[in-house]
Design a protein around this motif. Structure first.
Motif, PDB file in Angstrom:
ATOM      1  N   ILE A  92      87.022  24.936  44.547  1.00 15.37           N
ATOM      2  CA  ILE A  92      87.156  24.399  45.901  1.00 15.37           C
ATOM      3  C   ILE A  92      87.993  25.352  46.746  1.00 15.37           C
ATOM      4  CG2 ILE A  92      87.992  22.457  47.278  1.00 15.37           C
ATOM      5  CD1 ILE A  92      85.585  21.824  45.533  1.00 15.37           C
ATOM      6  N   GLU A  93      87.524  25.629  47.950  1.00 12.72           N
ATOM      7  CA  GLU A  93      88.263  26.509  48.849  1.00 12.72           C
ATOM      8  C   GLU A  93      89.407  25.745  49.518  1.00 12.72           C
ATOM      9  OE1 GLU A  93      85.832  28.831  51.543  1.00 12.72           O
ATOM     10  OE2 GLU A  93      84.065  28.428  50.300  1.00 12.72           O
ATOM     11  N   THR A  94      90.405  26.489  49.956  1.00  8.54           N
ATOM     12  CA  THR A  94      91.554  25.885  50.643  1.00  8.54           C
ATOM     13  C   THR A  94      91.073  25.069  51.837  1.00  8.54           C
ATOM     14  OG1 THR A  94      92.980  27.712  49.987  1.00  8.54           O
ATOM     15  CG2 THR A  94      93.715  26.353  51.835  1.00  8.54           C
ATOM     16  N   GLY A  95      91.645  23.876  51.969  1.00  9.50           N
ATOM     17  CA  GLY A  95      91.204  22.946  53.008  1.00  9.50           C
ATOM     18  C   GLY A  95      90.276  21.874  52.466  1.00  9.50           C
ATOM     19  N   GLY A  96      89.957  21.955  51.162  1.00 11.76           N
ATOM     20  CA  GLY A  96      89.074  20.954  50.562  1.00 11.76           C
ATOM     21  C   GLY A  96      87.623  21.136  50.951  1.00 11.76           C
ATOM     22  N   LYS A  97      87.176  22.400  51.037  1.00  9.26           N
ATOM     23  CA  LYS A  97      85.794  22.649  51.442  1.00  9.26           C
ATOM     24  C   LYS A  97      85.029  23.390  50.354  1.00  9.26           C
ATOM     25  CE  LYS A  97      86.763  26.905  54.040  1.00  9.26           C
ATOM     26  NZ  LYS A  97      86.592  27.592  55.339  1.00  9.26           N
ATOM     27  N   TRP A  98      83.723  23.205  50.390  1.00 10.11           N
ATOM     28  CA  TRP A  98      82.849  23.851  49.409  1.00 10.11           C
ATOM     29  C   TRP A  98      81.439  23.846  49.955  1.00 10.11           C
ATOM     30  CZ3 TRP A  98      78.521  22.461  46.537  1.00 10.11           C
ATOM     31  CH2 TRP A  98      78.190  23.300  45.467  1.00 10.11           C
ATOM     32  N   SER A  99      80.657  24.836  49.576  1.00  9.73           N
ATOM     33  CA  SER A  99      79.228  24.869  49.888  1.00  9.73           C
ATOM     34  C   SER A  99      78.511  25.581  48.762  1.00  9.73           C
ATOM     35  CB  SER A  99      78.969  25.563  51.232  1.00  9.73           C
ATOM     36  OG  SER A  99      79.412  26.904  51.188  1.00  9.73           O
ATOM     37  N   PRO A 100      77.273  25.209  48.488  1.00 14.73           N
ATOM     38  CA  PRO A 100      76.533  25.861  47.400  1.00 14.73           C
ATOM     39  C   PRO A 100      76.247  27.315  47.737  1.00 14.73           C
ATOM     40  CG  PRO A 100      75.095  24.401  48.650  1.00 14.73           C
ATOM     41  CD  PRO A 100      76.480  24.161  49.151  1.00 14.73           C
ATOM     42  N   SER A 101      76.335  28.179  46.727  1.00 12.19           N
ATOM     43  CA  SER A 101      76.129  29.617  46.946  1.00 12.19           C
ATOM     44  C   SER A 101      74.697  30.060  46.682  1.00 12.19           C
ATOM     45  CB  SER A 101      77.078  30.416  46.049  1.00 12.19           C
ATOM     46  OG  SER A 101      76.850  30.100  44.672  1.00 12.19           O
ATOM     47  N   ASN A 102      73.931  29.242  45.962  1.00  7.83           N
ATOM     48  CA  ASN A 102      72.586  29.654  45.565  1.00  7.83           C
ATOM     49  C   ASN A 102      71.480  28.986  46.372  1.00  7.83           C
ATOM     50  OD1 ASN A 102      72.991  27.119  44.571  1.00  7.83           O
ATOM     51  ND2 ASN A 102      72.103  27.523  42.537  1.00  7.83           N
ATOM     52  N   CYS A 103      71.853  28.226  47.407  1.00  3.78           N
ATOM     53  CA  CYS A 103      70.860  27.582  48.250  1.00  3.78           C
ATOM     54  C   CYS A 103      71.512  27.183  49.566  1.00  3.78           C
ATOM     55  CB  CYS A 103      70.245  26.349  47.570  1.00  3.78           C
ATOM     56  SG  CYS A 103      71.437  25.039  47.187  1.00  3.78           S
ATOM     57  N   GLU A 104      70.693  26.803  50.529  1.00  5.16           N
ATOM     58  CA  GLU A 104      71.192  26.400  51.837  1.00  5.16           C
ATOM     59  C   GLU A 104      71.278  24.877  51.915  1.00  5.16           C
ATOM     60  OE1 GLU A 104      69.854  26.600  56.567  1.00  5.16           O
ATOM     61  OE2 GLU A 104      68.779  27.793  55.056  1.00  5.16           O
ATOM     62  N   ALA A 105      72.480  24.363  52.117  1.00  4.91           N
ATOM     63  CA  ALA A 105      72.668  22.907  52.203  1.00  4.91           C
ATOM     64  C   ALA A 105      71.942  22.345  53.419  1.00  4.91           C
ATOM     65  CB  ALA A 105      74.149  22.571  52.270  1.00  4.91           C
ATOM     66  N   TRP A 106      71.537  21.096  53.307  1.00  6.05           N
ATOM     67  CA  TRP A 106      70.768  20.461  54.373  1.00  6.05           C
ATOM     68  C   TRP A 106      71.622  20.130  55.593  1.00  6.05           C
ATOM     69  CZ3 TRP A 106      65.477  19.047  54.365  1.00  6.05           C
ATOM     70  CH2 TRP A 106      64.780  19.417  53.222  1.00  6.05           C
ATOM     71  N   GLN A 107      72.883  19.788  55.371  1.00  9.59           N
ATOM     72  CA  GLN A 107      73.754  19.381  56.468  1.00  9.59           C
ATOM     73  C   GLN A 107      75.173  19.896  56.211  1.00  9.59           C
ATOM     74  OE1 GLN A 107      73.546  15.083  56.531  1.00  9.59           O
ATOM     75  NE2 GLN A 107      71.449  15.040  57.313  1.00  9.59           N
ATOM     76  N   ARG A 108      75.940  20.016  57.282  1.00  5.01           N
ATOM     77  CA  ARG A 108      77.367  20.281  57.171  1.00  5.01           C
ATOM     78  C   ARG A 108      78.079  18.948  57.354  1.00  5.01           C
ATOM     79  NH1 ARG A 108      77.086  24.773  61.737  1.00  5.01           N
ATOM     80  NH2 ARG A 108      75.476  23.271  62.305  1.00  5.01           N
ATOM     81  N   VAL A 109      78.822  18.552  56.350  1.00  3.41           N
ATOM     82  CA  VAL A 109      79.347  17.185  56.282  1.00  3.41           C
ATOM     83  C   VAL A 109      80.864  17.184  56.340  1.00  3.41           C
ATOM     84  CG1 VAL A 109      79.400  15.055  54.928  1.00  3.41           C
ATOM     85  CG2 VAL A 109      77.345  16.497  54.901  1.00  3.41           C
TER      86      VAL A 109
END
Length: 352
Positions: A92-109
């Motif tokens: 988990i990145e600082t600030g409590g954020k994460w995103s998948p690295s191997n695909c594009e997420a459908w939404q920013r939540v």
């Protein structure tokens, strides 16, 4: 003779009470049948209707193997340390954020948690959310909006602040309003928004895994960016516990939005036990005036007179934004000079 007379009177009283209760029950059932509205739908977020979500291997959009997402055993009584949770969620990145690295997420939540003095509950929630959201391949950040001071809690205003402040970090597509004491049990309860108001907590253990009532939209709700501004967010005027979620749901209904829920076997939550405090003063009376207020009391009236940010901290597992709401008003809002909903509307809302 006196004993017989007393027995007769007691028997007659029981008969009257029974007939009255039966009449009230029959009235409510008939009222519900005659006023039924099929506004609530049990369905998953709309991208599940897109075959790309689960089948198309060529797109960069994330796809899920739903069969691999199942029910998780939740222990609401365990004692956790922040260091342990951070160690187990090192990606988990600082600030409590994460995103998948191997695909594009459908939404920013943006996950928005209204908070005060529930640190043990917060640890349980973070321990549950981070692994689940990664398995769901969500692009997300967790915002904890903390009310400082000892005045009455104002959940609705904190959620509005969460929307306003989170948009300073990213152009989020979806907002999930999340009570700190509710832990999701099923990984298939995808934290995404659809085109309506999506009530994720469709089955809470404390409510015997059913919605409290038909129009109940409390606990955990997801709504997209366009719609949160369409309904003008939450009311800023509910100080104390209760009614602000009903007010919000009435706004979504007036805006033409459906209330969608995952099936009850998917939308399961454990509620961490706690003592509820400070029922909202005059909350029911204020709720009955929602129609005259909702277009002017909400996100568009949230200014510096409503709150001030005292600190912002990008912690490992979440972004903490502490806010001072000031003291509650000495007098409750004057609702005597505005139009109130009728008792029939009230019954139709809770017994549609």
């Amino acid at each position: 003779m006196r004993i017989r007379l007393g027995t007769f009177r007691l028997s007659r009283l029981r008969h009257v009470v029974f007939r009255t209760a039966l009449a009230v029950y029959t009235f409510l059932v008939l009222f519900s049948l005659l006023n039924f509205k099929s506004r609530v739908r049990f369905e998953m977020p709309t991208m599940f209707g897109d075959p790309v979500f689960t089948i198309n291997l060529e797109t960069r959009r994330c796809r899920l193997d739903l069969a691999s997402l199942g029910l998780t055993s939740i222990n609401i009584f365990q004692h956790l340390s922040l260091a342990t949770i951070e160690l187990e969620n090192a990606v988990i990145e600082t600030g409590g954020k994460w995103s998948p690295s191997n695909c594009e997420a459908w939404q920013r939540v943006a996950i928005i948690v209204p908070y005060r003095d529930r640190y043990e509950h917060l640890l349980l929630l973070l321990n549950r959310l981070h692994p689940m959201l990664r398995r769901q391949k969500i692009n997300y950040r967790i915002f904890v909006i903390e009310q400082v001071g000892s005045g009455k809690f104002n959940r609705g205003r904190l959620l509005n602040i969460g929307v306003k402040e989170s948009l300073k970090y990213d152009h989020y597509d979806c907002f999930v309003f999340h009570d700190v004491d509710l832990l999701p049990e099923h990984d298939q309860n995808i934290y995404h928004c659809d085109s309506h108001a999506h009530h994720l907590a469709s089955a809470i253990d404390e409510m015997r895994y059913h919605a409290l009532y038909y129009n109940y939209a409390g606990g955990v709700v997801a709504i997209n960016r366009e719609n949160i501004f369409l309904v003008n967010g939450h009311s800023n005027d509910y100080w104390g516990w209760g009614n602000e979620d009903d007010d919000f749901n009435a706004r979504t209904e007036a805006s033409g939005l459906l209330l969608t829920r995952p099936p009850e076997n998917i939308g399961r939550y454990k509620m961490v036990r706690h003592q509820k405090q400070w029922r909202a003063d005059n909350g029911n009376d204020l709720f009955l005036t929602w129609r005259s207020r909702w277009k002017t009391d909400g996100l568009n009236s949230l200014d510096s007179s409503k709150y001030s940010v005292t600190s912002k901290h990008d912690l490992k597992l979440y972004t903490n934004i502490s806010v001072d709401l000031g003291p509650p008003p000495l007098e409750i809002p004057n609702v005597s000079n505005v139009t109130k909903e009728s008792i029939f509307w009230f019954l139709a809302y809770y017994f549609p």
